[in-house]
Design an enzyme around this catalytic site. Structure first.
Site, PDB file in Angstrom:
ATOM      1  CD  GLU A 174      20.214  36.169  95.557  1.00 43.04           C
ATOM      2  OE1 GLU A 174      19.536  35.627  96.453  1.00 43.04           O
ATOM      3  OE2 GLU A 174      20.750  35.553  94.633  1.00 43.04           O
ATOM      4  CG  ASP A 194      18.174  36.534  99.408  1.00 39.85           C
ATOM      5  OD1 ASP A 194      18.166  35.413  98.874  1.00 39.85           O
ATOM      6  OD2 ASP A 194      19.166  37.283  99.395  1.00 39.85           O
ATOM      7  CG  ASP A 209      23.679  28.731  92.081  1.00 37.63           C
ATOM      8  OD1 ASP A 209      23.444  28.150  93.155  1.00 37.63           O
ATOM      9  OD2 ASP A 209      23.078  29.761  91.705  1.00 37.63           O
TER      10      ASP A 209
END
Length: 575
Positions: free
Chosen positions: A282, A286, A372
Protein backbone atom coordinates in the site's frame (compact mmCIF):
# COMPACT_ATOMS: atom_id res chain seq x y z
CA UNK A 1 -9.12 -13.13 30.79
CA UNK A 2 -12.78 -14.08 30.78
CA UNK A 3 -15.26 -14.55 33.56
CA UNK A 4 -16.92 -17.93 33.48
CA UNK A 5 -20.32 -16.73 34.59
CA UNK A 6 -22.92 -15.82 31.98
CA UNK A 7 -22.88 -12.12 31.19
CA UNK A 8 -25.91 -9.88 31.40
CA UNK A 9 -25.15 -6.76 29.35
CA UNK A 10 -25.44 -3.68 31.58
CA UNK A 11 -27.87 -0.97 30.60
CA UNK A 12 -26.46 2.56 30.41
CA UNK A 13 -29.13 3.91 32.76
CA UNK A 14 -28.49 1.22 35.36
CA UNK A 15 -24.77 1.87 35.12
CA UNK A 16 -25.24 5.60 35.70
CA UNK A 17 -27.56 4.98 38.63
CA UNK A 18 -25.14 2.56 40.26
CA UNK A 19 -22.29 5.00 39.94
CA UNK A 20 -24.40 7.91 41.18
CA UNK A 21 -25.35 5.96 44.29
CA UNK A 22 -21.78 6.14 45.53
CA UNK A 23 -20.83 9.52 44.15
CA UNK A 24 -22.48 12.88 43.53
CA UNK A 25 -20.96 13.02 40.02
CA UNK A 26 -23.36 14.21 37.34
CA UNK A 27 -22.47 12.55 34.05
CA UNK A 28 -23.02 14.01 30.58
CA UNK A 29 -22.71 12.35 27.21
CA UNK A 30 -20.00 12.55 24.55
CA UNK A 31 -20.04 11.70 20.84
CA UNK A 32 -18.88 8.17 21.71
CA UNK A 33 -22.00 6.04 21.78
CA UNK A 34 -22.55 2.46 22.94
CA UNK A 35 -20.78 0.41 20.27
CA UNK A 36 -22.10 -2.99 21.23
CA UNK A 37 -25.63 -2.94 19.76
CA UNK A 38 -28.03 -5.80 19.05
CA UNK A 39 -27.75 -5.03 15.33
CA UNK A 40 -23.99 -5.37 15.40
CA UNK A 41 -24.22 -8.53 17.46
CA UNK A 42 -26.43 -10.05 14.77
CA UNK A 43 -24.05 -8.85 12.05
CA UNK A 44 -21.04 -10.40 13.73
CA UNK A 45 -23.02 -13.57 14.50
CA UNK A 46 -21.41 -13.82 17.90
CA UNK A 47 -22.55 -13.68 21.51
CA UNK A 48 -20.64 -11.81 24.24
CA UNK A 49 -17.98 -13.91 25.89
CA UNK A 50 -17.40 -11.96 29.08
CA UNK A 51 -17.25 -8.53 30.59
CA UNK A 52 -13.68 -7.25 30.56
CA UNK A 53 -11.92 -7.47 33.92
CA UNK A 54 -10.86 -4.29 35.69
CA UNK A 55 -7.10 -4.83 35.38
CA UNK A 56 -6.90 -5.35 31.64
CA UNK A 57 -4.80 -2.63 29.96
CA UNK A 58 -6.55 0.01 27.86
CA UNK A 59 -5.27 2.94 25.82
CA UNK A 60 -7.54 5.87 25.01
CA UNK A 61 -7.37 9.06 22.99
CA UNK A 62 -9.65 11.82 24.22
CA UNK A 63 -10.78 14.30 21.57
CA UNK A 64 -11.37 17.86 22.82
CA UNK A 65 -13.80 20.31 21.25
CA UNK A 66 -12.57 23.06 18.98
CA UNK A 67 -13.55 26.47 20.29
CA UNK A 68 -16.24 27.74 17.92
CA UNK A 69 -16.28 25.08 15.21
CA UNK A 70 -18.73 27.09 13.10
CA UNK A 71 -16.30 30.01 13.04
CA UNK A 72 -13.49 27.67 11.99
CA UNK A 73 -15.63 26.25 9.18
CA UNK A 74 -16.59 29.76 8.05
CA UNK A 75 -12.93 30.72 7.98
CA UNK A 76 -12.23 27.64 5.87
CA UNK A 77 -14.75 28.85 3.31
CA UNK A 78 -13.44 32.42 3.36
CA UNK A 79 -9.74 31.69 2.84
CA UNK A 80 -10.55 29.43 -0.11
CA UNK A 81 -13.00 31.78 -1.83
CA UNK A 82 -11.49 34.09 -4.43
CA UNK A 83 -12.91 37.58 -3.99
CA UNK A 84 -13.29 37.19 -0.24
CA UNK A 85 -11.26 39.66 1.83
CA UNK A 86 -9.62 36.70 3.58
CA UNK A 87 -8.88 34.73 0.39
CA UNK A 88 -5.48 33.05 0.57
CA UNK A 89 -4.90 34.11 4.19
CA UNK A 90 -4.65 30.53 5.37
CA UNK A 91 -4.79 29.77 9.06
CA UNK A 92 -1.46 28.99 10.73
CA UNK A 93 -0.97 26.46 13.53
CA UNK A 94 -0.03 29.35 15.84
CA UNK A 95 -3.26 31.18 15.01
CA UNK A 96 -5.22 27.94 15.46
CA UNK A 97 -3.85 27.63 18.99
CA UNK A 98 -4.77 31.22 19.78
CA UNK A 99 -8.26 31.24 18.27
CA UNK A 100 -9.64 27.72 18.07
CA UNK A 101 -7.74 25.19 20.14
CA UNK A 102 -9.02 24.23 23.60
CA UNK A 103 -7.46 26.48 26.22
CA UNK A 104 -4.62 25.33 28.44
CA UNK A 105 -7.01 25.52 31.40
CA UNK A 106 -9.48 23.19 29.66
CA UNK A 107 -6.71 20.75 28.82
CA UNK A 108 -5.43 20.69 32.37
CA UNK A 109 -8.91 19.94 33.73
CA UNK A 110 -9.16 16.89 31.47
CA UNK A 111 -5.62 15.80 32.35
CA UNK A 112 -6.45 16.11 36.05
CA UNK A 113 -9.58 13.98 35.56
CA UNK A 114 -7.61 11.30 33.73
CA UNK A 115 -4.87 11.26 36.34
CA UNK A 116 -7.37 11.11 39.23
CA UNK A 117 -9.11 8.19 37.49
CA UNK A 118 -5.85 6.25 37.34
CA UNK A 119 -4.51 6.95 33.82
CA UNK A 120 -0.77 7.33 33.27
CA UNK A 121 1.51 8.31 30.34
CA UNK A 122 -0.80 11.21 29.57
CA UNK A 123 0.28 13.09 26.43
CA UNK A 124 -1.28 16.21 24.88
CA UNK A 125 -0.97 16.85 21.13
CA UNK A 126 0.74 20.13 20.23
CA UNK A 127 -2.52 21.61 18.90
CA UNK A 128 -4.29 20.52 22.12
CA UNK A 129 -7.01 18.61 20.25
CA UNK A 130 -6.05 15.11 21.44
CA UNK A 131 -5.00 13.69 24.80
CA UNK A 132 -3.75 10.11 24.90
CA UNK A 133 -3.41 8.04 28.05
CA UNK A 134 -2.76 4.51 29.28
CA UNK A 135 -4.96 2.85 31.84
CA UNK A 136 -7.08 -0.20 32.45
CA UNK A 137 -10.66 -1.29 31.97
CA UNK A 138 -11.21 -0.11 35.53
CA UNK A 139 -9.88 3.38 34.87
CA UNK A 140 -12.04 3.59 31.74
CA UNK A 141 -15.08 2.77 33.88
CA UNK A 142 -14.06 5.34 36.49
CA UNK A 143 -13.27 8.11 34.02
CA UNK A 144 -15.99 7.58 31.43
CA UNK A 145 -18.72 5.60 33.20
CA UNK A 146 -18.83 2.84 30.60
CA UNK A 147 -18.07 -0.89 30.82
CA UNK A 148 -16.13 -2.80 28.17
CA UNK A 149 -17.23 -6.21 26.92
CA UNK A 150 -15.38 -8.99 25.10
CA UNK A 151 -16.98 -11.03 22.35
CA UNK A 152 -16.01 -13.00 19.27
CA UNK A 153 -16.00 -11.65 15.73
CA UNK A 154 -14.94 -14.41 13.39
CA UNK A 155 -11.55 -15.59 14.59
CA UNK A 156 -10.89 -12.50 16.69
CA UNK A 157 -11.66 -11.71 20.31
CA UNK A 158 -12.67 -8.08 20.29
CA UNK A 159 -13.70 -5.47 22.83
CA UNK A 160 -16.31 -2.73 22.76
CA UNK A 161 -18.06 -0.34 25.12
CA UNK A 162 -21.60 -1.48 25.85
CA UNK A 163 -22.73 1.97 27.08
CA UNK A 164 -22.02 5.52 25.93
CA UNK A 165 -18.83 7.19 27.12
CA UNK A 166 -19.62 9.98 29.57
CA UNK A 167 -17.65 12.62 31.47
CA UNK A 168 -18.38 14.68 34.56
CA UNK A 169 -20.59 17.68 33.84
CA UNK A 170 -17.70 20.12 34.36
CA UNK A 171 -15.94 18.60 31.33
CA UNK A 172 -19.01 18.41 29.10
CA UNK A 173 -18.15 21.52 27.10
CA UNK A 174 -14.55 20.35 26.59
CA UNK A 175 -14.54 16.61 25.84
CA UNK A 176 -15.92 15.74 22.41
CA UNK A 177 -15.39 11.98 22.27
CA UNK A 178 -13.39 9.13 23.77
CA UNK A 179 -11.62 7.01 21.17
CA UNK A 180 -10.10 3.55 21.48
CA UNK A 181 -12.92 1.82 23.35
CA UNK A 182 -13.62 -0.58 20.47
CA UNK A 183 -11.49 -2.65 18.13
CA UNK A 184 -14.40 -4.42 16.42
CA UNK A 185 -14.14 -2.43 13.19
CA UNK A 186 -10.71 -1.35 11.99
CA UNK A 187 -9.59 0.77 9.06
CA UNK A 188 -8.25 -1.15 6.09
CA UNK A 189 -6.27 -0.35 2.97
CA UNK A 190 -7.99 0.07 -0.41
CA UNK A 191 -5.50 -1.85 -2.57
CA UNK A 192 -6.15 -4.80 -4.89
CA UNK A 193 -3.04 -6.87 -5.45
CA UNK A 194 -2.56 -9.49 -8.12
CA UNK A 195 -0.17 -10.96 -10.66
CA UNK A 196 1.10 -8.84 -13.50
CA UNK A 197 -1.53 -9.11 -16.22
CA UNK A 198 -1.19 -9.32 -19.97
CA UNK A 199 -2.68 -6.47 -22.02
CA UNK A 200 -6.37 -7.04 -22.82
CA UNK A 201 -7.53 -5.44 -26.06
CA UNK A 202 -11.06 -4.01 -26.05
CA UNK A 203 -13.02 -2.06 -28.60
CA UNK A 204 -12.41 1.11 -26.55
CA UNK A 205 -8.67 0.53 -26.11
CA UNK A 206 -6.34 -1.72 -24.14
CA UNK A 207 -6.54 -2.56 -20.47
CA UNK A 208 -2.97 -2.94 -19.28
CA UNK A 209 -0.73 -2.15 -16.34
CA UNK A 210 1.00 1.23 -16.15
CA UNK A 211 4.25 2.47 -14.70
CA UNK A 212 3.68 5.40 -12.32
CA UNK A 213 5.34 7.96 -14.60
CA UNK A 214 2.77 7.19 -17.30
CA UNK A 215 -0.20 8.57 -15.38
CA UNK A 216 0.84 12.19 -15.86
CA UNK A 217 0.74 11.99 -19.64
CA UNK A 218 -2.34 9.75 -19.70
CA UNK A 219 -4.30 12.36 -17.73
CA UNK A 220 -2.96 15.33 -19.70
CA UNK A 221 -0.41 16.74 -17.27
CA UNK A 222 2.67 16.57 -19.53
CA UNK A 223 2.72 20.35 -20.00
CA UNK A 224 2.61 21.03 -16.26
CA UNK A 225 5.75 21.41 -14.15
CA UNK A 226 6.61 18.68 -11.70
CA UNK A 227 5.54 19.03 -8.07
CA UNK A 228 9.09 19.91 -7.02
CA UNK A 229 7.82 22.91 -5.01
CA UNK A 230 5.10 21.03 -3.11
CA UNK A 231 5.37 18.89 0.02
CA UNK A 232 3.13 15.84 0.11
CA UNK A 233 2.08 13.66 3.03
CA UNK A 234 1.20 9.96 3.09
CA UNK A 235 -0.67 8.41 6.02
CA UNK A 236 0.62 4.94 6.90
CA UNK A 237 -0.04 2.34 9.57
CA UNK A 238 3.33 1.30 10.90
CA UNK A 239 6.70 2.18 9.46
CA UNK A 240 7.74 3.15 5.95
CA UNK A 241 11.34 1.99 5.91
CA UNK A 242 10.76 -0.61 3.22
CA UNK A 243 8.53 1.77 1.29
CA UNK A 244 11.40 4.28 1.26
CA UNK A 245 13.81 1.63 -0.05
CA UNK A 246 11.35 0.67 -2.77
CA UNK A 247 10.81 4.34 -3.65
CA UNK A 248 14.57 4.77 -4.04
CA UNK A 249 14.64 1.77 -6.34
CA UNK A 250 11.81 3.33 -8.37
CA UNK A 251 13.63 6.66 -8.75
CA UNK A 252 16.95 4.96 -9.58
CA UNK A 253 15.29 2.77 -12.22
CA UNK A 254 13.74 5.82 -13.87
CA UNK A 255 16.76 8.10 -13.72
CA UNK A 256 15.13 10.42 -11.19
CA UNK A 257 16.70 12.18 -8.25
CA UNK A 258 16.02 10.47 -4.94
CA UNK A 259 13.03 11.91 -3.13
CA UNK A 260 13.57 13.88 0.07
CA UNK A 261 11.75 11.58 2.49
CA UNK A 262 10.84 12.15 6.13
CA UNK A 263 9.07 9.78 8.52
CA UNK A 264 7.10 11.12 11.47
CA UNK A 265 5.94 8.80 14.26
CA UNK A 266 2.59 10.26 15.25
CA UNK A 267 1.44 8.37 18.34
CA UNK A 268 2.98 6.86 21.46
CA UNK A 269 6.78 7.37 21.33
CA UNK A 270 7.16 3.76 22.51
CA UNK A 271 4.60 2.47 20.00
CA UNK A 272 5.07 0.00 17.16
CA UNK A 273 6.39 1.71 14.04
CA UNK A 274 7.98 -1.34 12.46
CA UNK A 275 7.40 -2.21 8.82
CA UNK A 276 4.28 -4.30 8.34
CA UNK A 277 4.97 -6.62 5.41
CA UNK A 278 1.30 -6.79 4.47
CA UNK A 279 0.93 -3.02 4.39
CA UNK A 280 4.08 -2.23 2.45
CA UNK A 281 2.42 -2.79 -0.93
CA UNK A 282 0.00 0.00 0.00
CA UNK A 283 2.67 2.52 0.98
CA UNK A 284 4.68 1.53 -2.12
CA UNK A 285 1.63 2.20 -4.27
CA UNK A 286 1.00 5.54 -2.58
CA UNK A 287 4.53 6.91 -2.67
CA UNK A 288 5.61 5.72 -6.12
CA UNK A 289 2.39 6.76 -7.83
CA UNK A 290 2.35 10.15 -6.14
CA UNK A 291 5.90 10.81 -7.33
CA UNK A 292 5.15 9.35 -10.76
CA UNK A 293 1.96 11.37 -11.30
CA UNK A 294 3.77 14.41 -9.87
CA UNK A 295 6.19 14.33 -12.80
CA UNK A 296 9.02 12.56 -10.98
CA UNK A 297 9.60 15.00 -8.14
CA UNK A 298 8.06 16.52 -5.02
CA UNK A 299 9.61 19.00 -2.60
CA UNK A 300 9.38 16.45 0.19
CA UNK A 301 7.42 13.28 0.90
CA UNK A 302 6.43 12.89 4.55
CA UNK A 303 5.23 9.53 5.83
CA UNK A 304 2.96 10.16 8.83
CA UNK A 305 3.22 6.82 10.60
CA UNK A 306 0.39 5.61 12.82
CA UNK A 307 1.24 3.34 15.74
CA UNK A 308 0.34 -0.21 14.69
CA UNK A 309 -0.42 -1.15 18.30
CA UNK A 310 -2.68 1.84 19.00
CA UNK A 311 -6.12 0.91 20.28
CA UNK A 312 -8.90 0.74 17.71
CA UNK A 313 -8.39 3.39 15.04
CA UNK A 314 -6.80 5.96 17.34
CA UNK A 315 -3.46 5.71 15.55
CA UNK A 316 -4.99 7.09 12.37
CA UNK A 317 -6.71 9.95 14.21
CA UNK A 318 -3.35 10.90 15.71
CA UNK A 319 -1.66 10.66 12.29
CA UNK A 320 -4.26 12.93 10.68
CA UNK A 321 -3.89 15.40 13.51
CA UNK A 322 -0.09 15.39 13.26
CA UNK A 323 -0.24 16.17 9.53
CA UNK A 324 -2.52 19.12 10.28
CA UNK A 325 -0.69 20.46 13.34
CA UNK A 326 2.64 20.24 11.46
CA UNK A 327 1.09 22.05 8.46
CA UNK A 328 4.08 21.01 6.32
CA UNK A 329 2.30 18.92 3.67
CA UNK A 330 0.05 20.81 1.26
CA UNK A 331 -1.63 17.61 0.04
CA UNK A 332 -2.08 14.45 2.13
CA UNK A 333 -2.96 11.00 0.80
CA UNK A 334 -5.19 8.60 2.75
CA UNK A 335 -5.66 5.19 1.12
CA UNK A 336 -7.56 3.83 4.13
CA UNK A 337 -11.13 3.67 5.35
CA UNK A 338 -13.80 1.87 7.32
CA UNK A 339 -17.57 1.84 7.83
CA UNK A 340 -18.82 5.39 8.38
CA UNK A 341 -21.63 4.46 10.79
CA UNK A 342 -19.15 2.61 13.00
CA UNK A 343 -16.85 5.64 12.83
CA UNK A 344 -19.73 7.82 13.96
CA UNK A 345 -20.71 5.47 16.77
CA UNK A 346 -17.28 5.39 18.39
CA UNK A 347 -16.81 9.16 18.14
CA UNK A 348 -14.24 9.17 15.34
CA UNK A 349 -16.37 11.16 12.86
CA UNK A 350 -16.78 14.04 15.32
CA UNK A 351 -13.09 14.00 16.28
CA UNK A 352 -11.67 13.80 12.77
CA UNK A 353 -14.11 16.17 11.10
CA UNK A 354 -12.82 19.08 13.16
CA UNK A 355 -9.24 18.02 12.35
CA UNK A 356 -10.09 18.07 8.64
CA UNK A 357 -11.89 21.41 9.09
CA UNK A 358 -8.65 22.85 10.46
CA UNK A 359 -6.82 21.47 7.42
CA UNK A 360 -9.26 23.24 5.09
CA UNK A 361 -8.71 26.54 6.92
CA UNK A 362 -4.95 26.01 6.59
CA UNK A 363 -5.28 25.45 2.83
CA UNK A 364 -4.41 21.74 3.03
CA UNK A 365 -6.14 19.06 0.96
CA UNK A 366 -6.73 15.54 2.22
CA UNK A 367 -7.34 13.12 -0.66
CA UNK A 368 -9.09 9.91 0.47
CA UNK A 369 -9.78 6.67 -1.39
CA UNK A 370 -13.55 6.19 -1.61
CA UNK A 371 -13.32 2.42 -1.10
CA UNK A 372 -13.23 -0.90 -2.92
CA UNK A 373 -16.54 -2.37 -1.74
CA UNK A 374 -19.00 -0.80 -4.19
CA UNK A 375 -22.12 0.05 -2.21
CA UNK A 376 -21.41 -2.39 0.63
CA UNK A 377 -18.63 -0.99 2.86
CA UNK A 378 -20.47 -1.67 6.12
CA UNK A 379 -21.84 -5.03 4.99
CA UNK A 380 -18.90 -7.12 6.07
CA UNK A 381 -16.62 -5.16 3.75
CA UNK A 382 -18.09 -5.79 0.35
CA UNK A 383 -20.32 -8.81 0.70
CA UNK A 384 -23.54 -7.92 -1.18
CA UNK A 385 -26.63 -7.22 0.85
CA UNK A 386 -29.27 -6.30 -1.72
CA UNK A 387 -30.36 -2.69 -1.50
CA UNK A 388 -28.74 -2.01 1.89
CA UNK A 389 -26.04 0.45 0.85
CA UNK A 390 -23.23 2.04 2.85
CA UNK A 391 -20.01 3.97 2.32
CA UNK A 392 -16.61 4.54 3.89
CA UNK A 393 -15.10 6.99 6.36
CA UNK A 394 -13.13 9.30 6.11
CA UNK A 395 -14.05 9.58 2.42
CA UNK A 396 -17.52 10.74 3.46
CA UNK A 397 -16.20 13.80 5.29
CA UNK A 398 -17.13 17.05 3.46
CA UNK A 399 -13.67 18.35 4.41
CA UNK A 400 -11.79 15.91 2.14
CA UNK A 401 -11.70 15.06 -1.56
CA UNK A 402 -13.11 11.55 -2.06
CA UNK A 403 -11.58 9.71 -5.02
CA UNK A 404 -13.39 6.79 -6.66
CA UNK A 405 -12.17 4.24 -9.18
CA UNK A 406 -12.33 3.55 -12.91
CA UNK A 407 -11.07 0.93 -15.32
CA UNK A 408 -8.67 2.72 -17.64
CA UNK A 409 -8.30 1.93 -21.35
CA UNK A 410 -5.44 3.41 -23.35
CA UNK A 411 -4.39 3.45 -27.01
CA UNK A 412 -0.74 3.97 -27.92
CA UNK A 413 -0.15 5.18 -24.37
CA UNK A 414 -2.88 7.79 -24.55
CA UNK A 415 -6.19 7.98 -22.70
CA UNK A 416 -8.95 6.20 -24.65
CA UNK A 417 -11.83 5.53 -22.24
CA UNK A 418 -12.77 4.87 -18.63
CA UNK A 419 -15.62 2.84 -17.21
CA UNK A 420 -16.72 2.27 -13.61
CA UNK A 421 -14.26 -0.03 -11.88
CA UNK A 422 -16.19 -3.18 -10.98
CA UNK A 423 -14.50 -6.58 -10.96
CA UNK A 424 -17.54 -8.43 -9.62
CA UNK A 425 -17.30 -11.04 -6.88
CA UNK A 426 -14.10 -12.82 -5.97
CA UNK A 427 -13.89 -16.48 -5.03
CA UNK A 428 -15.12 -15.68 -1.52
CA UNK A 429 -18.18 -13.79 -2.72
CA UNK A 430 -16.81 -10.30 -2.01
CA UNK A 431 -17.50 -7.44 -4.40
CA UNK A 432 -14.58 -5.35 -5.67
CA UNK A 433 -15.82 -2.06 -7.12
CA UNK A 434 -15.63 1.73 -6.76
CA UNK A 435 -17.36 2.74 -3.53
CA UNK A 436 -19.90 5.50 -4.00
CA UNK A 437 -23.21 6.51 -2.50
CA UNK A 438 -24.80 8.75 0.11
CA UNK A 439 -23.60 9.38 3.65
CA UNK A 440 -26.03 8.78 6.49
CA UNK A 441 -23.85 10.66 8.99
CA UNK A 442 -22.76 13.81 7.11
CA UNK A 443 -25.15 16.45 5.69
CA UNK A 444 -25.10 17.59 2.07
CA UNK A 445 -22.32 20.18 1.64
CA UNK A 446 -23.31 23.43 -0.06
CA UNK A 447 -21.36 22.59 -3.21
CA UNK A 448 -23.39 19.38 -3.76
CA UNK A 449 -26.89 20.85 -3.32
CA UNK A 450 -27.27 21.58 -7.04
CA UNK A 451 -26.41 18.05 -8.22
CA UNK A 452 -28.93 16.82 -10.76
CA UNK A 453 -28.67 13.12 -10.09
CA UNK A 454 -31.23 10.50 -9.14
CA UNK A 455 -31.71 9.79 -6.32
CA UNK A 456 -30.97 13.30 -5.08
CA UNK A 457 -28.39 13.13 -2.27
CA UNK A 458 -29.83 13.30 1.25
CA UNK A 459 -26.32 13.54 2.70
CA UNK A 460 -22.73 14.00 1.60
CA UNK A 461 -22.38 12.20 -1.74
CA UNK A 462 -19.26 10.20 -2.60
CA UNK A 463 -17.00 10.30 -4.61
CA UNK A 464 -16.04 13.70 -5.99
CA UNK A 465 -13.76 12.50 -8.81
CA UNK A 466 -12.21 9.22 -9.96
CA UNK A 467 -9.07 7.85 -11.55
CA UNK A 468 -7.68 4.45 -12.54
CA UNK A 469 -8.31 1.73 -9.95
CA UNK A 470 -8.69 -1.59 -11.80
CA UNK A 471 -6.06 -4.19 -11.01
CA UNK A 472 -5.88 -5.03 -14.72
CA UNK A 473 -4.98 -1.44 -15.56
CA UNK A 474 -3.22 -0.83 -12.27
CA UNK A 475 0.20 0.46 -11.32
CA UNK A 476 3.45 -1.46 -11.73
CA UNK A 477 5.35 -0.63 -8.55
CA UNK A 478 8.35 -1.96 -6.68
CA UNK A 479 7.42 -3.99 -3.62
CA UNK A 480 10.33 -5.55 -1.69
CA UNK A 481 12.40 -5.04 -4.81
CA UNK A 482 10.01 -6.82 -7.17
CA UNK A 483 7.50 -5.34 -9.61
CA UNK A 484 3.92 -5.92 -8.48
CA UNK A 485 0.70 -4.82 -10.20
CA UNK A 486 -1.72 -3.13 -7.79
CA UNK A 487 -5.06 -1.40 -8.23
CA UNK A 488 -7.98 -0.28 -6.08
CA UNK A 489 -8.96 3.22 -5.04
CA UNK A 490 -5.66 3.11 -3.19
CA UNK A 491 -4.26 3.85 -6.64
CA UNK A 492 -6.79 6.46 -7.73
CA UNK A 493 -6.21 8.72 -4.72
CA UNK A 494 -2.40 8.97 -5.07
CA UNK A 495 -2.82 9.65 -8.80
CA UNK A 496 -4.95 12.67 -7.89
CA UNK A 497 -2.50 13.72 -5.17
CA UNK A 498 0.42 13.74 -7.61
CA UNK A 499 -1.54 15.62 -10.27
CA UNK A 500 -2.93 18.16 -7.80
CA UNK A 501 0.54 18.70 -6.33
CA UNK A 502 1.76 19.64 -9.82
CA UNK A 503 -0.98 22.23 -10.11
CA UNK A 504 -0.06 23.54 -6.65
CA UNK A 505 3.59 23.90 -7.67
CA UNK A 506 2.50 25.78 -10.81
CA UNK A 507 0.65 28.25 -8.56
CA UNK A 508 3.24 28.61 -5.79
CA UNK A 509 1.09 26.47 -3.45
CA UNK A 510 -1.55 29.19 -3.32
CA UNK A 511 -4.50 26.94 -4.14
CA UNK A 512 -6.63 25.91 -1.19
CA UNK A 513 -9.13 23.11 -0.62
CA UNK A 514 -10.76 22.68 -4.06
CA UNK A 515 -14.07 20.89 -3.46
CA UNK A 516 -16.47 23.73 -4.21
CA UNK A 517 -14.44 24.93 -7.19
CA UNK A 518 -14.33 21.45 -8.69
CA UNK A 519 -18.12 21.28 -8.68
CA UNK A 520 -18.70 24.77 -10.06
CA UNK A 521 -15.93 24.49 -12.67
CA UNK A 522 -16.97 21.13 -14.08
CA UNK A 523 -20.63 22.11 -14.06
CA UNK A 524 -19.84 25.15 -16.21
CA UNK A 525 -17.09 23.51 -18.29
CA UNK A 526 -17.73 19.75 -18.68
CA UNK A 527 -14.67 19.32 -20.92
CA UNK A 528 -12.44 19.59 -17.82
CA UNK A 529 -13.09 15.91 -17.14
CA UNK A 530 -13.37 12.55 -18.82
CA UNK A 531 -17.03 11.85 -18.05
CA UNK A 532 -17.53 8.19 -17.14
CA UNK A 533 -20.91 7.09 -18.46
CA UNK A 534 -20.83 3.28 -18.44
CA UNK A 535 -20.75 0.69 -15.68
CA UNK A 536 -22.09 0.38 -12.13
CA UNK A 537 -20.75 -0.19 -8.63
CA UNK A 538 -23.14 -2.89 -7.42
CA UNK A 539 -24.02 -6.48 -8.08
CA UNK A 540 -27.01 -8.40 -9.43
CA UNK A 541 -29.05 -5.32 -10.34
CA UNK A 542 -28.17 -3.38 -7.20
CA UNK A 543 -25.88 -0.37 -6.83
CA UNK A 544 -25.62 2.84 -8.84
CA UNK A 545 -25.10 3.28 -12.57
CA UNK A 546 -22.78 5.75 -14.24
CA UNK A 547 -24.50 8.48 -16.20
CA UNK A 548 -23.74 11.77 -17.93
CA UNK A 549 -22.39 14.34 -15.48
CA UNK A 550 -21.85 13.60 -11.80
CA UNK A 551 -22.79 10.08 -10.67
CA UNK A 552 -22.40 7.94 -7.56
CA UNK A 553 -19.84 5.42 -8.87
CA UNK A 554 -17.30 7.95 -10.21
CA UNK A 555 -18.33 11.50 -9.26
CA UNK A 556 -17.39 13.85 -12.10
CA UNK A 557 -14.94 11.36 -13.63
CA UNK A 558 -11.21 12.00 -14.15
CA UNK A 559 -9.53 15.34 -14.84
CA UNK A 560 -7.99 16.37 -18.15
CA UNK A 561 -5.18 18.16 -16.37
CA UNK A 562 -4.12 20.42 -19.26
CA UNK A 563 -7.63 21.81 -19.46
CA UNK A 564 -7.97 22.11 -15.70
CA UNK A 565 -4.67 23.99 -15.54
CA UNK A 566 -5.85 26.45 -18.20
CA UNK A 567 -9.17 26.90 -16.41
CA UNK A 568 -7.51 27.59 -13.05
CA UNK A 569 -5.26 30.21 -14.64
CA UNK A 570 -8.14 31.98 -16.39
CA UNK A 571 -10.99 31.73 -13.87
CA UNK A 572 -11.58 32.33 -10.17
CA UNK A 573 -10.94 28.94 -8.60
CA UNK A 574 -12.69 29.12 -5.26
CA UNK A 575 -12.94 26.62 -2.47
Amino acid sequence: MFKTAALALPLAAASVAAHAAGSPTIWVGTETKAFLTPEQMRTFAAAPAAQATAGEPEHVVVSLRVRNLKKLEALGRAVNERGNAKYGQFLTPKAFLAEFAPSEAQVQKVVAHLRKSGFVNIRVSKNRLLISADGTVGTVKTAFNTPLVHFRKGERTVVANSAPAQVPEALGDTVLSVLGLQNVTLAHTMAVRGPRTQPKPHAAGTETGHYPLEFGSIYGAASLPSASQTTVGVITIGGAGQATQDLNQFTDANGLAQVNVAAVQTGDPSGNYSDDQEGQGEWDLDSQDIVGAAGGAVNQLIFYEADMDASGNTGLTQAFNQAVSDNAAKVINVSLGWCETDAQADGTVAAEDQIFAAAVAQGQTFSVSSGDEGVYECNNRGYPDGSTYSISWPASSPNVIAVGGTTLFTSSGRWAKETVWNEGLDGNGKLWASTGGVSVVEPVPSWQRALSVSPKPSGRAVPDISFDAAQGSGALVYNYGQIQQIGGTSLSSPIFVGLWARLQSAHANSLGFPASSIYSAVRSTPSLVHDVTSGNNGYSGHGYKATTGWDYPTGWGSFVMSKLASYVSAHPFEQ
